[in-house]
Structure formats: structure tokens, C-alpha cells
Motif scaffolding. Structure first.
Motif, short mmCIF file in Angstrom:
data_model
loop_
_atom_site.label_atom_id
_atom_site.label_comp_id
_atom_site.label_asym_id
_atom_site.label_seq_id
_atom_site.Cartn_x
_atom_site.Cartn_y
_atom_site.Cartn_z
N ARG A 183 0.86 -1.20 0.00
CA ARG A 183 0.00 0.00 0.00
C ARG A 183 0.89 1.24 0.00
NH1 ARG A 183 -5.26 -0.56 2.77
NH2 ARG A 183 -4.78 1.41 3.77
N TRP A 184 0.53 2.18 -0.86
CA TRP A 184 1.29 3.42 -1.00
C TRP A 184 0.45 4.58 -0.50
CZ3 TRP A 184 1.64 6.72 -5.94
CH2 TRP A 184 2.64 7.69 -5.80
N ASN A 185 1.09 5.51 0.21
CA ASN A 185 0.35 6.66 0.73
C ASN A 185 0.53 7.91 -0.12
OD1 ASN A 185 2.96 7.42 1.31
ND2 ASN A 185 2.60 7.84 3.47
N GLY A 186 1.10 7.76 -1.31
CA GLY A 186 1.27 8.90 -2.20
C GLY A 186 2.54 9.68 -1.99
N MET A 187 3.36 9.27 -1.01
CA MET A 187 4.60 9.98 -0.70
C MET A 187 5.78 9.25 -1.34
SD MET A 187 5.72 12.60 1.28
CE MET A 187 4.85 12.79 2.85
N MET A 188 6.65 10.03 -2.00
CA MET A 188 7.91 9.50 -2.48
C MET A 188 9.03 10.01 -1.59
SD MET A 188 7.33 7.44 -4.98
CE MET A 188 9.00 7.20 -5.58
N MET A 189 10.04 9.17 -1.41
CA MET A 189 11.19 9.52 -0.58
C MET A 189 12.45 9.51 -1.43
SD MET A 189 10.47 7.18 2.81
CE MET A 189 10.66 5.66 1.88
N TRP A 190 13.19 10.59 -1.37
CA TRP A 190 14.50 10.66 -2.01
C TRP A 190 15.53 10.62 -0.88
CZ3 TRP A 190 10.21 12.87 -3.91
CH2 TRP A 190 9.93 12.72 -5.28
N ARG A 191 16.35 9.59 -0.87
CA ARG A 191 17.29 9.37 0.23
C ARG A 191 18.70 9.54 -0.30
NH1 ARG A 191 14.54 4.95 4.11
NH2 ARG A 191 16.16 5.82 5.43
N GLY A 192 19.49 10.35 0.39
CA GLY A 192 20.84 10.61 -0.06
C GLY A 192 21.82 10.70 1.08
N THR A 193 23.10 10.70 0.74
CA THR A 193 24.17 10.94 1.69
C THR A 193 25.10 11.99 1.12
OG1 THR A 193 25.42 9.06 0.80
CG2 THR A 193 24.09 8.66 2.78
N SER A 194 25.62 12.83 2.00
CA SER A 194 26.56 13.88 1.61
C SER A 194 27.64 13.98 2.67
CB SER A 194 25.85 15.24 1.48
OG SER A 194 24.77 15.19 0.58
N ARG A 195 28.84 14.36 2.25
CA ARG A 195 29.90 14.65 3.21
C ARG A 195 29.92 16.16 3.42
NH1 ARG A 195 34.94 13.84 2.70
NH2 ARG A 195 35.30 12.95 4.77
N ALA A 196 29.73 16.57 4.66
CA ALA A 196 29.57 17.99 4.96
C ALA A 196 30.06 18.28 6.37
CB ALA A 196 28.11 18.40 4.82
N ARG A 197 30.15 19.56 6.69
CA ARG A 197 30.48 19.98 8.04
C ARG A 197 29.37 19.56 8.99
NH1 ARG A 197 35.84 21.14 8.59
NH2 ARG A 197 36.56 22.17 6.68
N PRO A 198 29.69 19.16 10.22
CA PRO A 198 28.64 18.80 11.16
C PRO A 198 27.69 19.97 11.41
CG PRO A 198 30.80 18.11 11.97
CD PRO A 198 31.05 18.98 10.78
N PHE A 199 26.43 19.66 11.63
CA PHE A 199 25.45 20.69 11.98
C PHE A 199 25.03 20.50 13.44
CE2 PHE A 199 22.97 17.16 10.32
CZ PHE A 199 21.90 17.07 11.21
N LEU A 200 24.57 21.57 14.05
CA LEU A 200 24.21 21.58 15.47
C LEU A 200 25.35 20.94 16.28
CD1 LEU A 200 20.39 20.78 15.16
CD2 LEU A 200 21.50 23.01 15.47
N ASP A 201 25.07 19.90 17.07
CA ASP A 201 26.14 19.30 17.87
C ASP A 201 26.82 18.12 17.19
OD1 ASP A 201 24.16 17.42 17.98
OD2 ASP A 201 24.15 17.20 20.16
N GLY A 202 26.47 17.87 15.92
CA GLY A 202 27.06 16.75 15.19
C GLY A 202 26.47 15.40 15.56
N ARG A 203 25.40 15.42 16.39
CA ARG A 203 24.80 14.14 16.83
C ARG A 203 23.27 14.21 16.86
NH1 ARG A 203 25.56 11.94 21.69
NH2 ARG A 203 25.93 13.85 22.86
N THR A 204 22.71 15.24 16.24
CA THR A 204 21.27 15.46 16.32
C THR A 204 20.56 14.99 15.05
OG1 THR A 204 21.48 17.31 17.84
CG2 THR A 204 19.48 17.22 16.53
N MET A 205 19.40 14.39 15.23
CA MET A 205 18.51 14.03 14.14
C MET A 205 17.39 15.05 14.08
SD MET A 205 16.33 10.48 13.74
CE MET A 205 15.32 10.15 12.30
N VAL A 206 17.09 15.57 12.88
CA VAL A 206 16.08 16.61 12.73
C VAL A 206 15.04 16.16 11.70
CG1 VAL A 206 15.60 19.01 12.11
CG2 VAL A 206 17.72 18.43 13.31
N GLN A 207 13.78 16.39 12.03
CA GLN A 207 12.67 16.20 11.09
C GLN A 207 11.97 17.54 10.95
OE1 GLN A 207 11.92 11.53 12.29
NE2 GLN A 207 10.17 12.91 12.15
N ALA A 208 11.99 18.08 9.73
CA ALA A 208 11.47 19.42 9.49
C ALA A 208 10.44 19.40 8.37
CB ALA A 208 12.60 20.38 9.14
N GLY A 209 9.42 20.24 8.49
CA GLY A 209 8.43 20.38 7.43
C GLY A 209 7.05 19.95 7.88
N HIS A 210 6.36 19.18 7.02
CA HIS A 210 4.99 18.75 7.29
C HIS A 210 4.68 17.57 6.39
CE1 HIS A 210 4.13 20.96 3.57
NE2 HIS A 210 4.84 21.95 4.10
#
Length: 417
Positions: A183-210
Motif C-alpha cells: 500500500r502506497w500513501n502517495g509519498m515518495m522519498m528521495w534518500r541521499g548521503t553527503s559529506r559535509a560539516r557537522p550541523f548543530l552538535d554533530g549528533r542530532t537528528m532533525v525532522q522538518a516540514g509537514h
């Protein structure tokens, strides 16, 4: 008490199947694993292992190796699409749990489990390039029908067969042939990885949006000598609207995990510049970008059929909300191993495993269809789409806290303080 060592065959060498192999071998059973992939490679992106799953892996002696390759998540932060924090939920040891929560590369974790299984079970008991197609019962034995990567066929017999062969499980399809596509809920997910400078404390998971557009981001490896960190990120974008709970037919299986395109993401997420993270810059620097539909299946009435049972995504595929996918598979494995140690007969043990795990996982499937903890994001977006100066003017923090506590209790979180 089931004290006889059993011959156990596991269909699927993913995280759940390999954890089950290690847990069962530790209790004296003779285990073989059939994995359809001829050679495992560290493919995929990041996942989160919740503390109660880490506790299981710690019991198998794997915590030092996990800590060397993973990031101990300090907190899960919910934010609006402007990057403003809505709620911070402390995780791991800092959140009062007995074990850390670990953000880790899925492929690297699978390879670690495979290496450990090869050492403890013996390499000859890990059968790569062998897909379980179906099974039948002959007396007190189960006979699995296998297909090798070269197209040849063979059979293996065992006392028990565990179907840990994922959302497209052949064994699940054998028992429920009319179930149809996920069953599909109509949402597509694009999943990626990037090498970048740490954000916040370098150990935080963030979920943003709606619920129409969501960005999830967290690091999955320690900071390297060059000061960069492997960052896992997910862009969720709703392509079709059908209300909560799915009901749409999923895109064809051939379209799963295909390479994604920045052109699909930047029109939505190209303006998401947060004070603490430049989202479009992170997306553009992707080292890989893959596309998946957000799918699940309806909970089953039962998992056991004779001396065959299901585990992980084969038993209870769920939307990737609340870091429950791999975590629940690991908990399945531990519960199954314990049940076989305590059950009077193999059938009774499988029934006990199912009685403990099926209702909880069915509940999580249903909660995730209602967005799980991500419902917090929808509440704030609805009430303050342009952002806010004071969160208290938008939502009562106690309302958020109550929602978090209900979800965590249902998902089996066990805080020690």
C-alpha cells in the motif's frame, strides 16, 4: 522448556535475519541463512537503531564495533519548514535510556552482522546467492525450495523456517497469495548521503516540514580527519493525496531504489535555508541519491504456518516513521530466540513469539499511518505556516509532550529514568 537444539533455516540475510541467526546460534541452535544477493556490498543509506534494539545487539557482544562506526544520537528535534525548533526529545543515554541510540549506515551494519555470523556460525552456513522461493511441510520438517543466482534449483530441510525476506517476501506471498502489492500513501522519498560539516552538535537528528514536504537529516558516521561527516538526509514529497493510511497501488517494484534527480527536489526544498543548515547545498553535494515510495502492508492475522514464521519487514512492513523499521526487526529476532528457549514445543514457541510481537507491530503500523510523531509537524504547519515568534502562541508544549509519550510507550521505548 524447549532444550533441544534445532536446525533452523532463515530466508533473508538482512538486519533482522542476521540478528536472528546470531541470537539463535548463541542459544545453541544450528542455523543457516539464505541470502538472495550473491555478494553483499555496503549499499544503502542511513538508519537509526533505537536504544532497546541496541540493547539486543549489545547482548550479542556487538556494541563496541557499533560504537566505532556509528553516531550516538543526542536528540530528535522536530522543526517547521523554516528550521524553527518545535520540540527536542533527548535520546540515548542523555534521554534516560540504558543504551545509546545509534545513527548508522545500513549497508555497513549489515556487513558487520554478516561478518559476525560467518565467524560464529561458520561461513559454510551463510548461503549467498540463494533465494527461498517457497516451502512445504513434511512431518516435523520444513523443506525450502531455493533458486541460486545462476538459475539452478535445490532444496534444504530444517526443523524451522524463518521468513525474513523483506516486504516482497516469497513466503508471505505463499501464505497470502491474494494480498497484492504494498500500500502506497502517495509519498515518495528521495534518500541521499553527503559529506559535509557537522550541523548543530554533530549528533542530532532533525525532522522538518509537514506531511506534504518533509526533510529528515542526521549524521551516520563520526567526524573524519578533514572535519567532514557523512550526513544522511531524506526528502519526502507527496505526489498524490488520498488521506491518511495509504490505499494507493505502489509504483512498480522495478522503480524502487532507482537513482533520483535533483530536479525533483529543488523546486520544493531549494528555498529551505535554515540558520543551522543550508538544505539545498547539502542536497546538491549528494554522493548518492535514491528514490523510494513510502509503502507498508496491512497487518496480518497470523505469522506462523506450521513450523514457518515471519520476521521483520516480511511480517510487518511499516512506514519509516519513528525509526522503527530495523529496530522492530531486531526486537523480533530477540523475542523469537527467547521464545524458542522457553517454549515446550517449536510450535508453542512460535505462537508465543507471535502473541508478543504481532499486536505491538500492528499497532505501530497503524500509528505510522497517522503520521506517528510527525503529526507534531502538521499541527504547527496548520496553525503557523509562516513560522512563529513564540512556540507557546502556536501550541501547548504539554500537548506535544503527551503525544510523544503515547507514541514512545506504544513503540516499546523503555527509559530507565
Amino acid at each position: 522448556m524447549q532444550d533441544k537444539a534445532l536446525d533452523i533455516l532463515i530466508a533473508g540475510g538482512g538486519i533482522g535475519g542476521l540478528t536472528a541467526a546470531l541470537a539463535l546460534q548463541a542459544r545453541g541452535h544450528r542455523v543457516r541463512v539464505c541470502e538472495a544477493t550473491p555478494q553483499l556490498k555496503p549499499l544503502g543509506v542511513g538508519i537509526n537503531l533505537l536504544p532497546h534494539a541496541v540493547a539486543v545487539l549489545d547482548g550479542l557482544g556487538l556494541l563496541p564495533a557499533l560504537q566505532a562506526m556509528a553516531v550516538p544520537t543526542s536528540a530528535l528535534v522536530f522543526a517547521n519548514r523554516h528550521g524553527q525548533a518545535i520540540y527536542r526529545d533527548a535520546r540515548g543515554l542523555g534521554g534516560g535510556y540504558s543504551h545509546p541510540q545509534l545513527s548508522i549506515h545500513r549497508g555497513e551494519l549489515q556487513l558487520l552482522l554478516w561478518r559476525e555470523a560467518a565467524e560464529r556460525l561458520g561461513e559454510a552456513r551463510l548461503l549467498s546467492g540463494q533465494r527461498v522461493l517457497a516451502a512445504r511441510t513434511e512431518g516435523e520438517r520444513v523443506v525450502a525450495q531455493l533458486q541460486a543466482s545462476d538459475g539452478s534449483h535445490s532444496e534444504l530441510s530444517a526443523d524451522l523456517l524463518i521468513g525474513a525476506d523483506g516486504i516482497h517476501s516469497a513466503l508471505r506471498r505463499q501464505f497470502y497469495p491474494d494480498e497484492g502489492a504494498p500500500r502506497w500513501n502517495g509519498m515518495m522519498m528521495w534518500r541521499g548521503t553527503s559529506r559535509a560539516r557537522p550541523f548543530l552538535d554533530g549528533r542530532t537528528m532533525v525532522q522538518a516540514g509537514h506531511r506534504r514536504a518533509k526533510f529528515v537529516v542526521y549524521p551516520i558516521a563520526p567526524v573524519a580527519e578533514d572535519g567532514l561527516q557523512l550526513i544522511n538526509w531524506i526528502c519526502d514529497r507527496r505526489l498524490r493525496e488520498d488521506g491518511f493510511g495509504g490505499g494507493l497501488s505502489a509504483p512498480s517494484r522495478e522503480d524502487w531504489s532507482k537513482p533520483g534527480s535533483l530536479d525533483d527536489l529543488l523546486p520544493t526544498f531549494g528555498s529551505w535555508h535554515f540558520d543551522w543548515l543550508d538544505v539545498p547545498a547539502l542536497i546538491r553535494s549528494a554522493t548518492q541519491l535514491l528514490e523510494w515510495p513510502m509503502v507498508d502492508r496491512d497487518p496480518l492475522p497470523r505469522w506462523r504456518h506450521g513450523r514457518i514464521t515471519l520476521l521483520g519487514d516480511a511480517a510487518h512492513p511499516m512506514y519509516p516513521i519513528g525509526s522503527n523499521g530495523a529496530t522492530q526487526a531486531i526486537l523480533d529476532a530477540d523475542c523469537l530466540a527467547q521464545a524458542l528457549q522457553q517454549g515446550a514445543t517449536p510450535e508453542a514457541a512460535l505462537d508465543a513469539y507471535e502473541a508478543q510481537r504481532l499486536p505491538m507491530c500492528a499497532r505501530i503500523v497503524e500509528m505510522n499511518r497517522q503520521e506517528g510523531l510527525d503529526a507534531i509537524l502538521d499541527l504547527v504547519e496548520e496553525r503557523a505556516p509562516a513560522g512563529f515568534k513564540r512556540l507557546e502562541d502556536v501550541i501547548d508544549p504539554a500537548e506535544i509532550d503527551a503525544l510523544v509519550r503515547r507514541y514512545k510507550a506504544a513503540a516499546g521505548h523503555q527509559q530507565t529514568r
